[in-house]
Design a protein around this motif. Structure first.
Motif, PDB file in Angstrom:
ATOM      1  N   ASP A 109       0.909  -1.276   0.013  1.00 13.70           N
ATOM      2  CA  ASP A 109      -0.048  -0.016   0.081  1.00 13.70           C
ATOM      3  C   ASP A 109       0.860   1.249   0.017  1.00 13.70           C
ATOM      4  N   ARG A 113       0.888   4.295  -2.726  1.00 15.21           N
ATOM      5  CA  ARG A 113       0.887   5.674  -2.104  1.00 15.21           C
ATOM      6  C   ARG A 113       1.975   6.461  -2.869  1.00 15.21           C
ATOM      7  N   LEU A 168      -4.802  10.050   2.354  1.00 12.77           N
ATOM      8  CA  LEU A 168      -5.650   9.088   2.238  1.00 12.77           C
ATOM      9  C   LEU A 168      -6.949   9.456   1.264  1.00 12.77           C
ATOM     10  N   ASN A 169      -7.291   8.671   0.549  1.00  6.04           N
ATOM     11  CA  ASN A 169      -8.559   8.932  -0.339  1.00  6.04           C
ATOM     12  C   ASN A 169      -8.387   9.897  -1.264  1.00  6.04           C
ATOM     13  N   ASP A 170      -7.276  10.167  -1.817  1.00  3.21           N
ATOM     14  CA  ASP A 170      -7.155  11.391  -2.778  1.00  3.21           C
ATOM     15  C   ASP A 170      -8.169  11.169  -3.928  1.00  3.21           C
ATOM     16  N   PRO A 171      -8.723  12.198  -4.595  1.00  4.70           N
ATOM     17  CA  PRO A 171      -9.635  11.805  -5.687  1.00  4.70           C
ATOM     18  C   PRO A 171      -9.063  11.707  -6.820  1.00  4.70           C
ATOM     19  N   THR A 190      -7.618   7.969  -6.487  1.00  8.15           N
ATOM     20  CA  THR A 190      -8.626   7.144  -6.516  1.00  8.15           C
ATOM     21  C   THR A 190      -9.301   7.013  -7.881  1.00  8.15           C
ATOM     22  N   ASP A 226      -9.224   3.530 -10.170  1.00  7.81           N
ATOM     23  CA  ASP A 226     -10.502   2.849 -10.561  1.00  7.81           C
ATOM     24  C   ASP A 226     -10.584   2.707 -12.299  1.00  7.81           C
TER      25      ASP A 226
END
Length: 392
Positions: A73, A77, A95-98, A101, A105
């Motif tokens: 992970d 990152r 965390l969970n940067d758009p 992400t 996806d």
């Protein structure tokens, strides 16, 4: 051999990945994007990104120290943050940067769509013209959803770079530097346009994320399986730094064994065992076999990198195969097949090599990579099995 790219109807025409020049047919658009990429990431030009590579590798050490079990992970990152930095000049969220992400996806859809033979439209391209409501056209409806992800990955971070440039707060990156160059050039002398910057930037992110993560994972596996190689590398680093500092790119010539480890990681378990399919544009002959125009050719990187006549004992991890008298042995071929073939060889290979070199050097300078143990203290042997990047 005169080659082009195979048609990828599901990937390019329907799912929206036609902006990626690695999938494009040979022509003016391909040449422009390739030239734009190479002028920013050739051996000399890519050195300007060394500070970001050091910073990213330093952050990696902090994350590995806090939670070593999550190293994969951390690799994802690190590569995501670094590539967004030098491509767009964007600082991503921890965390969970758009943006990261979205790119992740989108990449998953490419992995699915790119499996050879999975979609009938790749064998019968005429099917791409059937209406979405037609029975059996589920692949087109799926591709419409995937297309939004692919296009978003290309368009959204680029728009953010443009926004920052408009506010005068954009920092140096591939996108901002290229756009500034375009603005400063006389329109009649510019060989590229704004759209080429956008599509090339999208290709950079696509090409550098999972490939780098895979190579970093192979490095960890190699160090687990070959503690003697790890120890030698650490002794070499300590001899340069005294065990009191991190190595730098200025130490690269003094640490040839680390460079040999990078080469062997790429050779031992190549990220792409087979190259992206090529289509012959003219008839050719190889090894006594006639290859008609239109033939599909797959470059077998695995076979080349495990050729016993070139790399004796090819299935063993031996960085010393690239060494002679304490220096890199120029007589041993570089594992260039890991980056593709001919004029379509990955133009980001210089950045990839330097990113891996500094990450390996930082990890070896600070950590001991050991096999895990169970609750009874028994060593847990790694499986040495890889998960395919296609068909997950």
């Amino acid at each position: 051999m005169h080659d082009c790219r195979e048609d990828f109807p599901m990937v390019n025409d329907l799912s929206g990945w036609d902006f990626v020049f690695a999938f494009a047919k040979y022509g003016d658009e391909w040449r422009i994007q390739r030239r734009l990429f190479e002028q920013s990431f050739n051996v000399k030009a890519s050195r300007k990104f060394e500070p970001q590579q050091c910073l990213a590798s330093g952050d990696l050490l902090k994350w590995m120290l806090s939670s070593p079990d999550d190293f994969l992970d951390h690799f994802r990152r690190m590569t995501g943050e670094f590539i967004m930095d030098f491509t767009y000049g964007i600082d991503v969220q921890p965390l969970n940067d758009p943006y990261v992400t979205l790119a992740h996806d989108a990449l998953q859809t490419l992995i699915i769509a790119g499996v050879p033979g999975r979609y009938l439209v790749d064998s019968f391209p005429i099917l791409k013209h059937i209406p979405t409501w037609f029975p059996g056209a589920g692949f087109k409806r799926q591709a419409q959803k995937w297309r939004k992800l692919a296009r978003g990955m290309m368009e959204l971070p680029f728009a953010e770079t443009q926004r920052q440039m408009g506010l005068g707060i954009a920092r140096s990156s591939f996108a901002s530097d290229s756009l500034n160059l375009l603005k400063d050039m006389d329109a009649g002398h510019a060989f590229f346009q704004e759209r080429h910057v956008q599509t090339t930037a999208g290709t950079i992110y696509l090409g550098g994320t999972d490939t780098t993560v895979s190579a970093l994972g192979t490095f960890i596996l190699a160090m687990l399986a070959n503690p003697e190689a790890q120890k030698k590398a650490q002794l070499d680093i300590d001899a340069i730094t005294g065990g009191e500092a991190l190595p730098t790119f200025q130490d690269r010539d003094s640490l040839p064994y680390i460079s040999a480890i990078v080469k062997e990681v790429l050779r031992w378990q190549p990220v792409a065992p087979f190259a992206i399919p090529h289509r012959l544009t003219t008839e050719d002959e190889y090894g006594g076999y006639r290859l008609p125009a239109g033939s599909i050719v797959l470059g077998n990187a695995w076979a080349l990198l495990h050729d016993e006549s070139v790399y004796p004992d090819p299935h063993a991890f031996k960085p010393e195969r690239f060494m002679l008298n304490g220096q890199l042995n120029a007589a041993v071929p570089d594992p260039e097949a890991a980056f593709g073939f001919g004029r379509r060889m990955c133009p980001g290979r210089h950045m990839a090599n330097s990113s891996l070199w500094i990450a390996f050097a930082y990890i070896l300078a600070t950590f001991e990579i050991q096999k895990a143990v169970d609750s009874e203290g028994k060593v847990i042997e790694p499986t040495y099995e890889y998960q395919s990047g296609l068909g997950k």
